[in-house]
Design a protein around this motif. Structure first.
Motif, PDB file in Angstrom:
ATOM      1  N   UNK A  53       0.853  -1.175   0.000  1.00 51.43           N
ATOM      2  CA  UNK A  53       0.000   0.000   0.000  1.00 51.43           C
ATOM      3  C   UNK A  53       0.897   1.236   0.000  1.00 51.43           C
ATOM      4  N   UNK A  54       0.593   2.209  -0.864  1.00 46.97           N
ATOM      5  CA  UNK A  54       1.427   3.401  -0.890  1.00 46.97           C
ATOM      6  C   UNK A  54       1.129   4.297   0.310  1.00 46.97           C
ATOM      7  N   UNK A  55       2.038   5.229   0.579  1.00 46.08           N
ATOM      8  CA  UNK A  55       1.972   6.067   1.780  1.00 46.08           C
ATOM      9  C   UNK A  55       0.700   6.920   1.823  1.00 46.08           C
ATOM     10  N   UNK A  56       0.290   7.500   0.683  1.00 47.38           N
ATOM     11  CA  UNK A  56      -0.912   8.343   0.650  1.00 47.38           C
ATOM     12  C   UNK A  56      -2.158   7.562   1.032  1.00 47.38           C
ATOM     13  N   UNK A  57      -2.264   6.362   0.512  1.00 43.69           N
ATOM     14  CA  UNK A  57      -3.434   5.533   0.824  1.00 43.69           C
ATOM     15  C   UNK A  57      -3.433   5.128   2.296  1.00 43.69           C
ATOM     16  N   UNK A  58      -2.261   4.841   2.835  1.00 48.00           N
ATOM     17  CA  UNK A  58      -2.137   4.474   4.241  1.00 48.00           C
ATOM     18  C   UNK A  58      -2.588   5.634   5.126  1.00 48.00           C
ATOM     19  N   UNK A  59      -2.182   6.845   4.786  1.00 47.46           N
ATOM     20  CA  UNK A  59      -2.577   8.031   5.551  1.00 47.46           C
ATOM     21  C   UNK A  59      -4.087   8.234   5.469  1.00 47.46           C
ATOM     22  N   UNK A 116      -5.846   5.842   7.786  1.00 47.88           N
ATOM     23  CA  UNK A 116      -5.674   6.198   9.185  1.00 47.88           C
ATOM     24  C   UNK A 116      -6.639   7.299   9.609  1.00 47.88           C
ATOM     25  N   UNK A 117      -7.132   8.084   8.654  1.00 46.89           N
ATOM     26  CA  UNK A 117      -8.029   9.197   8.959  1.00 46.89           C
ATOM     27  C   UNK A 117      -9.505   8.829   8.832  1.00 46.89           C
ATOM     28  N   UNK A 136     -10.795  -3.080   9.207  1.00 43.56           N
ATOM     29  CA  UNK A 136     -10.643  -3.591  10.574  1.00 43.56           C
ATOM     30  C   UNK A 136      -9.527  -4.636  10.625  1.00 43.56           C
ATOM     31  N   UNK A 137      -9.546  -5.537   9.678  1.00 48.73           N
ATOM     32  CA  UNK A 137      -8.527  -6.600   9.636  1.00 48.73           C
ATOM     33  C   UNK A 137      -7.132  -6.019   9.477  1.00 48.73           C
ATOM     34  N   UNK A 138      -7.009  -5.063   8.597  1.00 50.09           N
ATOM     35  CA  UNK A 138      -5.697  -4.464   8.323  1.00 50.09           C
ATOM     36  C   UNK A 138      -5.219  -3.606   9.503  1.00 50.09           C
ATOM     37  N   UNK A 139      -6.092  -2.762  10.032  1.00 50.43           N
ATOM     38  CA  UNK A 139      -5.695  -1.840  11.098  1.00 50.43           C
ATOM     39  C   UNK A 139      -5.395  -2.533  12.425  1.00 50.43           C
ATOM     40  N   UNK A 160     -21.147  -4.542   5.896  1.00 49.06           N
ATOM     41  CA  UNK A 160     -20.981  -4.190   7.309  1.00 49.06           C
ATOM     42  C   UNK A 160     -19.970  -3.053   7.441  1.00 49.06           C
ATOM     43  N   UNK A 161     -20.296  -2.062   8.277  1.00 45.93           N
ATOM     44  CA  UNK A 161     -19.419  -0.928   8.532  1.00 45.93           C
ATOM     45  C   UNK A 161     -19.224  -0.763  10.034  1.00 45.93           C
ATOM     46  N   UNK A 162     -18.121  -0.100  10.391  1.00 51.66           N
ATOM     47  CA  UNK A 162     -17.775   0.101  11.786  1.00 51.66           C
ATOM     48  C   UNK A 162     -17.349   1.547  11.993  1.00 51.66           C
ATOM     49  N   UNK A 163     -17.573   2.075  13.195  1.00 50.29           N
ATOM     50  CA  UNK A 163     -17.040   3.379  13.559  1.00 50.29           C
ATOM     51  C   UNK A 163     -15.695   3.141  14.229  1.00 50.29           C
ATOM     52  N   UNK A 164     -14.694   3.843  13.745  1.00 55.68           N
ATOM     53  CA  UNK A 164     -13.329   3.657  14.239  1.00 55.68           C
ATOM     54  C   UNK A 164     -13.256   3.749  15.765  1.00 55.68           C
ATOM     55  N   UNK A 165     -13.847   4.782  16.358  1.00 53.52           N
ATOM     56  CA  UNK A 165     -13.726   4.963  17.802  1.00 53.52           C
ATOM     57  C   UNK A 165     -14.375   3.824  18.592  1.00 53.52           C
ATOM     58  N   UNK A 166     -15.459   3.256  18.075  1.00 52.73           N
ATOM     59  CA  UNK A 166     -16.109   2.139  18.766  1.00 52.73           C
ATOM     60  C   UNK A 166     -15.261   0.877  18.715  1.00 52.73           C
ATOM     61  N   UNK A 167     -14.612   0.654  17.583  1.00 53.47           N
ATOM     62  CA  UNK A 167     -13.754  -0.533  17.446  1.00 53.47           C
ATOM     63  C   UNK A 167     -12.503  -0.366  18.306  1.00 53.47           C
TER      64      UNK A 167
END
Length: 83
Positions: free
Chosen positions: A1-7, A10-11, A20-23, A50-57
């Protein structure tokens, strides 16, 4: 994965199962078990993907904190002094 996509990932506040699996470095089957067992909150608009909210996970993965031995020792000392 390139740096821009990774950033970008993360946001993101809304995550997919793949995110979820990757993070959180878990397998797809582990993620499915968490959703199937209703261990982590998820959203399923229109009964589809299925979707997730980052803060809840994150809250789930940071739950049940285990204290360090130093913290336990300090609490025990404080308890004995206060008693």
């Amino acid at each position: 994965m390139d740096q821009n996509r990774k950033i970008q990932n993360e946001k993101k506040d809304i995550l997919t199962l793949k995110d979820i699996c990757r993070l959180f470095d878990i397998s797809k089957s582990a993620a499915y078990k968490l959703t199937h067992g209703r261990k982590i909150p998820f959203y399923k608009p229109s009964g589809g993907k299925v979707y997730f909210k980052r803060d809840e996970v994150q809250k789930y993965f940071l739950s049940n904190r285990v204290s360090t031995q130093d913290e336990i020792d300090r609490e025990a000392s404080k308890f004995l002094i206060d008693k």
